[in-house]
Scaffold this motif. Structure first.
Motif, mmCIF file in Angstrom:
data_model
loop_
_atom_site.group_PDB
_atom_site.id
_atom_site.type_symbol
_atom_site.label_atom_id
_atom_site.label_comp_id
_atom_site.label_asym_id
_atom_site.label_seq_id
_atom_site.Cartn_x
_atom_site.Cartn_y
_atom_site.Cartn_z
ATOM 1 N N PHE A 236 38.969 48.200 61.757
ATOM 2 C CA PHE A 236 38.346 48.135 60.411
ATOM 3 C C PHE A 236 38.242 49.488 59.797
ATOM 4 C CE2 PHE A 236 35.021 48.338 57.376
ATOM 5 C CZ PHE A 236 35.249 47.215 56.770
ATOM 6 N N PRO A 237 39.061 49.590 58.603
ATOM 7 C CA PRO A 237 39.022 51.233 58.336
ATOM 8 C C PRO A 237 37.620 51.514 57.595
ATOM 9 C CG PRO A 237 40.016 49.514 56.673
ATOM 10 C CD PRO A 237 39.828 48.670 57.921
ATOM 11 N N GLN A 238 37.508 52.672 57.823
ATOM 12 C CA GLN A 238 36.185 53.094 57.670
ATOM 13 C C GLN A 238 36.169 53.767 56.220
ATOM 14 O OE1 GLN A 238 32.922 53.170 59.325
ATOM 15 N NE2 GLN A 238 34.061 51.774 60.614
ATOM 16 N N PHE A 283 35.099 44.592 51.932
ATOM 17 C CA PHE A 283 36.179 43.326 52.456
ATOM 18 C C PHE A 283 37.413 43.495 51.377
ATOM 19 C CE2 PHE A 283 38.271 39.123 52.062
ATOM 20 C CZ PHE A 283 38.204 38.704 53.454
ATOM 21 N N VAL A 284 37.249 43.533 50.437
ATOM 22 C CA VAL A 284 38.472 43.682 49.341
ATOM 23 C C VAL A 284 39.104 45.180 49.869
ATOM 24 C CG1 VAL A 284 39.130 44.035 46.914
ATOM 25 C CG2 VAL A 284 37.221 42.538 47.553
ATOM 26 N N ARG A 285 38.577 46.188 49.835
ATOM 27 C CA ARG A 285 39.352 47.411 50.007
ATOM 28 C C ARG A 285 40.060 47.305 51.386
ATOM 29 N NH1 ARG A 285 39.083 51.849 53.082
ATOM 30 N NH2 ARG A 285 39.840 53.769 52.019
ATOM 31 N N ALA A 286 39.296 46.809 52.546
ATOM 32 C CA ALA A 286 40.151 46.701 53.924
ATOM 33 C C ALA A 286 41.178 45.551 53.599
ATOM 34 C CB ALA A 286 39.044 46.259 54.938
ATOM 35 N N ALA A 287 41.249 44.431 53.025
ATOM 36 C CA ALA A 287 42.122 43.345 52.945
ATOM 37 C C ALA A 287 43.390 43.876 52.407
ATOM 38 C CB ALA A 287 41.384 42.035 52.217
ATOM 39 N N VAL A 288 43.202 44.745 51.303
ATOM 40 C CA VAL A 288 44.499 45.022 50.616
ATOM 41 C C VAL A 288 45.195 46.159 51.050
ATOM 42 C CG1 VAL A 288 43.711 44.333 48.497
ATOM 43 C CG2 VAL A 288 43.264 46.753 49.097
ATOM 44 N N THR A 289 44.657 46.597 52.308
ATOM 45 C CA THR A 289 45.249 48.020 52.973
ATOM 46 C C THR A 289 46.515 47.484 53.977
ATOM 47 O OG1 THR A 289 43.670 47.941 54.770
ATOM 48 C CG2 THR A 289 43.137 49.307 53.038
ATOM 49 N N GLN A 290 46.362 46.314 54.476
ATOM 50 C CA GLN A 290 47.490 45.973 55.323
ATOM 51 C C GLN A 290 48.303 44.709 54.662
ATOM 52 O OE1 GLN A 290 48.315 46.963 58.284
ATOM 53 N NE2 GLN A 290 46.836 48.240 59.042
ATOM 54 N N ASP A 320 47.460 37.642 59.756
ATOM 55 C CA ASP A 320 46.707 37.807 58.617
ATOM 56 C C ASP A 320 45.236 37.043 58.902
ATOM 57 O OD1 ASP A 320 46.481 38.324 55.516
ATOM 58 O OD2 ASP A 320 45.903 36.203 55.638
ATOM 59 N N TYR A 321 45.364 36.066 59.618
ATOM 60 C CA TYR A 321 44.175 35.428 60.065
ATOM 61 C C TYR A 321 43.369 36.119 60.776
ATOM 62 C CZ TYR A 321 41.315 32.049 62.829
ATOM 63 O OH TYR A 321 40.282 31.537 63.505
ATOM 64 N N VAL A 322 43.860 36.926 61.751
ATOM 65 C CA VAL A 322 43.115 37.649 62.728
ATOM 66 C C VAL A 322 42.634 38.758 62.044
ATOM 67 C CG1 VAL A 322 43.532 39.269 64.737
ATOM 68 C CG2 VAL A 322 44.701 37.027 64.842
ATOM 69 N N TYR A 323 43.542 39.634 61.078
ATOM 70 C CA TYR A 323 42.884 40.578 60.460
ATOM 71 C C TYR A 323 41.761 40.392 59.450
ATOM 72 C CZ TYR A 323 43.270 45.018 57.956
ATOM 73 O OH TYR A 323 42.735 46.235 57.258
ATOM 74 N N ARG A 324 41.942 39.181 58.754
ATOM 75 C CA ARG A 324 40.867 38.642 57.920
ATOM 76 C C ARG A 324 39.462 38.592 58.615
ATOM 77 N NH1 ARG A 324 42.079 37.986 52.843
ATOM 78 N NH2 ARG A 324 44.391 37.965 52.137
ATOM 79 N N ARG A 325 39.479 37.981 59.890
ATOM 80 C CA ARG A 325 38.376 38.013 60.629
ATOM 81 C C ARG A 325 38.035 39.330 60.958
ATOM 82 N NH1 ARG A 325 39.550 34.059 65.430
ATOM 83 N NH2 ARG A 325 37.263 34.371 65.960
ATOM 84 N N ILE A 326 38.714 40.151 61.481
ATOM 85 C CA ILE A 326 38.186 41.756 61.545
ATOM 86 C C ILE A 326 37.390 42.167 60.286
ATOM 87 C CG2 ILE A 326 38.871 43.968 62.521
ATOM 88 C CD1 ILE A 326 41.071 42.595 63.978
ATOM 89 N N VAL A 327 38.331 42.024 59.396
ATOM 90 C CA VAL A 327 37.642 42.567 58.132
ATOM 91 C C VAL A 327 36.431 42.045 57.699
ATOM 92 C CG1 VAL A 327 38.189 42.686 55.511
ATOM 93 C CG2 VAL A 327 40.184 43.415 57.088
ATOM 94 N N GLY A 328 36.262 40.733 57.953
ATOM 95 C CA GLY A 328 35.076 39.920 57.497
ATOM 96 C C GLY A 328 33.958 40.488 58.628
ATOM 97 N N PHE A 329 34.030 40.964 59.695
ATOM 98 C CA PHE A 329 33.088 41.353 60.612
ATOM 99 C C PHE A 329 32.724 42.802 60.117
ATOM 100 C CE2 PHE A 329 31.974 43.751 64.398
ATOM 101 C CZ PHE A 329 30.779 43.131 64.781
#
Length: 393
Positions: A236-238, A283-290, A320-329
């Motif tokens: 998760f990008p800090q 969430f939005v910032r991390a989701a658009v980085t990958q 994308d499914y795995v990354y979105r779960r990480i981003v959500g957490f």
């Protein structure tokens, strides 16, 4: 012994530069009359964090690392506006050296402009003003050199290390002041806040989700190459920008009539809205980085695949499914980190001293943790490189 000597030398260089930096922030500038700082000014504490308290007493290093922090974004903005700078950026290593030289000059120019502005506001005579401008500008140039010494011969990024030193110097004065006004309970609350933020930040920064990847074997002659398993690390990008953006958005409606509850940082509704906004922006910032489509295409190009997942679009959908779960957490953790100082300051009722006290405290603490982690990683990387260097010759 060579490994220990190298580590010891780097540590001593870093500590020595920090000592020189703090001495420069205590050395008074000639022909400058020191005025009593305005303790109740709402922006004084934030300015002290970026300058080490230099703007209150105007030492030789009055601006701290502020010119070094401001130069890179200014240069990036100029790169967009000036085609010559954009061409240098595209030239690779040679262009990067020229841009580095421009960045150094820009730091000195920013120090000169800041020195002129401070001297004009102070209003000394011409000779005293010229001496003060020269000393403050030279101090900004010397701070730039100190940051480069740490980067080249010490540990960590020089700007971040010196910024960490001056932030700690400012915070060390805030805790006794807090004890005098609020007692031991306030110190305990702030210690719990700092420890909680540090633990959550470290857990999120160090944690990663490893997606296994297998590479197909290739036959070259009679030998088989490839086929070794590896993984794609997802983290998760800090970032502190979601908290800052949420605080700005909550501060704007406070200027309008009928929303008085947004002006009180201790209001439960404001705190809840702040938590939701931080989670959403994180969430939005991390989701658009990958871009998982690019990752899937790159895997196909190098002959890799995720076991049990078909290459191409199915792989992109799975990643994308795995990354979105990480981003959500991670976004939820970012909201909790932003919520902790807001609740702590609301309990202590000290937030009116600084309008964005909770955000400032969170940014400072997350920055301290990130600098500490980066420095620790660099020390460990150097130790590992020295350990395996004889086998690489």
């Amino acid at each position: 012994m060579n490994d220990h000597a190298s580590l010891r030398r780097r540590i001593l260089v870093t500590l020595g530069v920090i000592v020189l930096f703090r001495l420069g922030q205590s050395l008074p500038t000639p022909h400058v009359t020191v005025r009593a700082p305005e303790n109740d000014h709402p922006l004084r504490w934030i300015l002290d964090l970026f300058t080490g308290g230099g703007l209150s007493t105007l030492p030789v290093f009055a601006f701290g690392v502020l010119p070094c922090l401001a130069a890179p974004p200014v240069l990036r903005a100029l790169t967009v506006l000036i085609p010559r700078l954009a061409a240098l950026r595209a030239e690779g290593e040679a262009g990067a050296r020229v841009l580095t030289r421009y960045r150094r000059r820009l730091v000195v120019v920013l120090g000169l402009l800041g020195a002129v502005a401070v001297v004009v506001l102070r209003g000394p005579d011409v000779f005293s003003g010229a001496v003060a401008v020269a000393c403050l500008t030279a101090g900004a140039a010397l701070v730039l050199r100190l940051t480069e010494v740490i980067t080249d011969r010490g540990f960590g990024d020089g700007v971040r290390i010196l910024l960490l030193a001056q932030v700690l110097a400012v915070l060390s004065r805030e805790f006794p002041r807090l004890y005098e006004t609020k007692g031991w309970a306030a110190v305990v609350v702030m210690a719990v806040v700092a420890l909680s933020i540090a633990v959550i930040t470290i857990v999120v920064a160090q944690g990663q989700r490893r997606v296994p990847v297998q590479y197909a074997k290739r036959m070259v002659g009679v030998r088989a190459y490839g086929g070794s398993p590896t993984y794609i690390p997802f983290r998760f990008p800090q970032a502190n920008s979601p908290a800052v953006l949420a605080a700005v958005l909550l501060s704007l409606p406070a200027l309008w009539p009928g929303v008085d509850w947004l002006r009180d940082e201790g209001n439960p509704g404001r705190i809840a809205l702040y938590f939701v906004l931080v989670c959403l922006f994180s969430f939005v910032r991390a989701a658009v980085t990958q871009d998982m489509d690019k990752v899937a295409v790159e895997l196909v190009r190098v002959g890799g695949f995720v076991p049990g997942i078909r290459p191409g679009n199915p792989t992109a959908e799975y990643l994308d499914y795995v990354y979105r779960r990480i981003v959500g957490f991670g976004a939820l953790c970012s909201g909790v980190v932003a919520l902790i100082p807001a609740v702590g300051l609301a309990l202590l009722d000290v937030s009116p001293r600084v309008p964005v006290a909770g955000v400032a405290l969170q940014v400072v603490l997350v920055f301290l943790v990130s600098v500490s982690l980066d420095t620790t990683r660099q020390i460990e990387s150097l130790r590992q490189r020295k350990r395996y260097e004889p086998f690489l010759r």
